[in-house]
Design an enzyme around this catalytic site. Structure first.
Site, PDB file in Angstrom:
ATOM      1  N   THR A   1      30.876  39.116  73.250  1.00 27.92           N
ATOM      2  CA  THR A   1      29.782  38.471  72.531  1.00 27.92           C
ATOM      3  C   THR A   1      28.763  39.425  72.106  1.00 27.92           C
ATOM      4  O   THR A   1      28.237  39.248  71.294  1.00 27.92           O
ATOM      5  CB  THR A   1      29.306  37.348  73.217  1.00 27.92           C
TER       6      THR A   1
ATOM      7  N   VAL B   1      23.124  42.689  75.179  1.00 28.18           N
ATOM      8  CA  VAL B   1      23.753  42.548  76.426  1.00 28.18           C
ATOM      9  C   VAL B   1      24.560  41.231  76.629  1.00 28.18           C
ATOM     10  O   VAL B   1      24.142  40.173  76.209  1.00 28.18           O
ATOM     11  CB  VAL B   1      22.689  42.464  77.805  1.00 28.18           C
ATOM     12  N   CYS B   2      25.799  41.227  77.070  1.00 29.92           N
ATOM     13  CA  CYS B   2      26.460  40.092  77.664  1.00 29.92           C
ATOM     14  C   CYS B   2      26.924  40.373  78.870  1.00 29.92           C
ATOM     15  O   CYS B   2      26.865  41.380  79.501  1.00 29.92           O
ATOM     16  CB  CYS B   2      27.555  39.693  76.709  1.00 29.92           C
ATOM     17  N   GLY B   3      27.790  39.402  79.635  1.00 29.65           N
ATOM     18  CA  GLY B   3      28.069  39.418  81.001  1.00 29.65           C
ATOM     19  C   GLY B   3      29.194  40.499  81.126  1.00 29.65           C
ATOM     20  O   GLY B   3      28.958  41.169  81.987  1.00 29.65           O
TER      21      GLY B   3
ATOM     22  N   LEU C   1      25.642  43.390  81.447  1.00 34.69           N
ATOM     23  CA  LEU C   1      24.479  42.788  82.509  1.00 34.69           C
ATOM     24  C   LEU C   1      24.162  44.113  83.352  1.00 34.69           C
ATOM     25  O   LEU C   1      22.866  44.599  83.515  1.00 34.69           O
ATOM     26  CB  LEU C   1      24.279  41.668  82.820  1.00 34.69           C
TER      27      LEU C   1
END
Lengths: 166, 95
Positions: free
Chosen positions: B14, B7-9, B40
């Site tokens: 990433t 998970v990333c924003g 997220l």
């Protein structure tokens, strides 16, 4: 990457129009200058500068790598062409760290991936991160005196690692 | 089959890098797991299914799923240690 647009304004991997050397000011100033370069050179929609600034507030991208850096980016919806915008700062600039809880990193190098295809550009972004753990390879970027020199240094740094980072 | 959710924003940059490096780690170790990536907000959906979350952003504690930091896989700093911990988790989870 997959972008083979014959009308591309420059043949260099990272053209000078996507580079900003020795930018003065604070985090927001550096982000504005770099996002503006990306917009003015036709890589993004007009919504991009605001989106990348907002995203940095929500999800900071400072990295406490060997070469401390930031990797500001935002949703593909705001991007028209894949690329990488590169800035160095006149003085170290404070960014909050990615995934941190308020930790600060002082950076002199800001790499702004212009992402249209997250899967397809994974190799390019991985190469960008590799540079950040190699002080020797990153040095020419940090030493570049102007946008043109930064473009040459950044293109050379990535050329052998990611053919056609765009 | 265990599922690792990376998970990333925004799910843009990433998470792809971290997921790629974890897939490489699993291949190298002969370990098998499903590696998915997302943002997220995906964690808040009703059909969240994962045995382990690897995240480059802070994740709420209330999910009840083990969370590892994705930063070592992203930056390479501490990557070996994080890789060992991830493989050990999969070993334990398979028991």
């Amino acid at each position: 990457m997959t972008d083979r647009d014959a009308s591309a304004p420059a043949s260099r991997i990272i053209p000078a129009e996507l580079c900003a050397a020795r930018v003065p000011g604070r985090r927001v100033d550096v982000l504005r200058v770099l996002a503006r370069r990306a917009l003015d050179s036709g890589y993004t929609r007009p919504s991009f500068p605001r989106a990348v600034l907002a995203r940095e507030l929500d999800w900071p991208t400072g990295l406490a790598t060997v070469v401390p850096s930031a990797l500001p980016h935002t949703d593909t919806a705001h991007v028209l062409r894949a690329g990488l915008a590169v800035a160095t700062t006149a003085e170290p600039v404070e960014f909050l760290t990615m995934g941190g809880r308020g930790e600060v990193v002082r950076v002199s190098l800001v790499l702004m991936p212009l992402v249209t295809d997250p899967e397809g550009q994974t190799a390019a972004i991985t190469a960008v991160l590799d540079l950040l753990s190699d002080r020797e390879r990153a040095a020419p970027l940090l030493e570049a005196a102007d946008d043109e020199a930064l473009s040459v240094a950044a293109s050379a740094a990535f050329a052998s690692h990611v053919p056609g980072i765009r | 089959m265990r599922t690792i959710l990376v998970v990333c924003g925004t799910g843009v940059a990433t998470a792809s890098v971290v997921a790629g490096r974890i897939r490489g780690l699993l291949d190298g170790a002969g370990a098998v797991a499903t590696v998915r990536q997302g943002k997220l907000m995906d964690l808040l959906g009703p059909d969240l299914r994962a045995d382990l979350i690897v995240s480059t952003v802070p994740v709420p504690d209330e999910l009840g799923i083990p969370v590892m930091s994705g930063a070592p896989f992203l930056t390479g700093d501490g990557a070996e240690q994080a890789g060992t911990a991830l493989l050990a988790f999969l070993d334990r989870a398979d028991d």
